[in-house]
Scaffold this motif. Sequence first.
Motif, short mmCIF file in Angstrom:
data_model
loop_
_atom_site.label_atom_id
_atom_site.label_comp_id
_atom_site.label_asym_id
_atom_site.label_seq_id
_atom_site.Cartn_x
_atom_site.Cartn_y
_atom_site.Cartn_z
N LYS A 69 39.57 45.64 42.26
CA LYS A 69 39.48 45.94 40.75
C LYS A 69 39.42 44.61 40.05
O LYS A 69 40.22 43.44 40.60
N GLN A 129 35.44 48.08 41.30
CA GLN A 129 35.95 48.76 39.98
C GLN A 129 36.18 47.72 38.82
O GLN A 129 36.95 46.75 39.14
N THR A 130 35.41 47.83 37.71
CA THR A 130 35.44 46.84 36.60
C THR A 130 36.28 47.62 35.36
O THR A 130 36.08 48.73 35.10
N VAL A 131 37.18 46.76 35.04
CA VAL A 131 37.99 47.27 33.86
C VAL A 131 37.78 46.39 32.66
O VAL A 131 38.06 45.19 32.89
N VAL A 142 47.24 47.30 34.98
CA VAL A 142 46.22 47.74 35.99
C VAL A 142 46.26 46.74 37.45
O VAL A 142 46.01 47.71 38.48
N GLN A 158 40.02 49.83 47.08
CA GLN A 158 38.62 49.25 46.37
C GLN A 158 39.29 48.00 45.24
O GLN A 158 40.33 48.28 45.02
N PRO A 161 45.07 44.07 38.70
CA PRO A 161 44.00 43.96 39.36
C PRO A 161 43.90 42.90 40.40
O PRO A 161 44.62 41.97 40.42
#
Length: 127
Positions: free
Chosen positions: A6, A30-32, A48, A4, A50
């Motif tokens: 990010k 996925q959003t952070v 993270v 997935q 990303p």
Amino acid sequence: MMQQLKVVVTEDNNQFFKNYQKDFAAYGIQTVACEKNGQALLNKTLAVRPDIILADVFMPNIDILGVLKNIQEKDKSERPMVMVMSNFDNQRLEKETLEAGASYYFLKFRPPTNIDSKEGILVFSIQ
């Protein structure tokens, strides 16, 4: 099985973040959230890791040019795609940001309206 994607989004406006979170989730991304602060963004990026960063040009502590400089020092395989948003329609600023390593530069009042994922490749378009 594909991993997935990010995306880290720097935004202080909670509604704006929720809108992007909803749009990205529709494509399995996925959003952070990250506060709108360059140093916080660098810290979040380390934690993270990303695939994509969506950040404003102007942030406290370190602006996007400082963030991009830091990212460019990383191994190429560890660099996230950086999408930069701004409220200012300034060609010089856009050019400088893209030359510093950003993949996209767009105006906040005209964000990408279509995000598509084909064969693991994200395609962003503005209408």
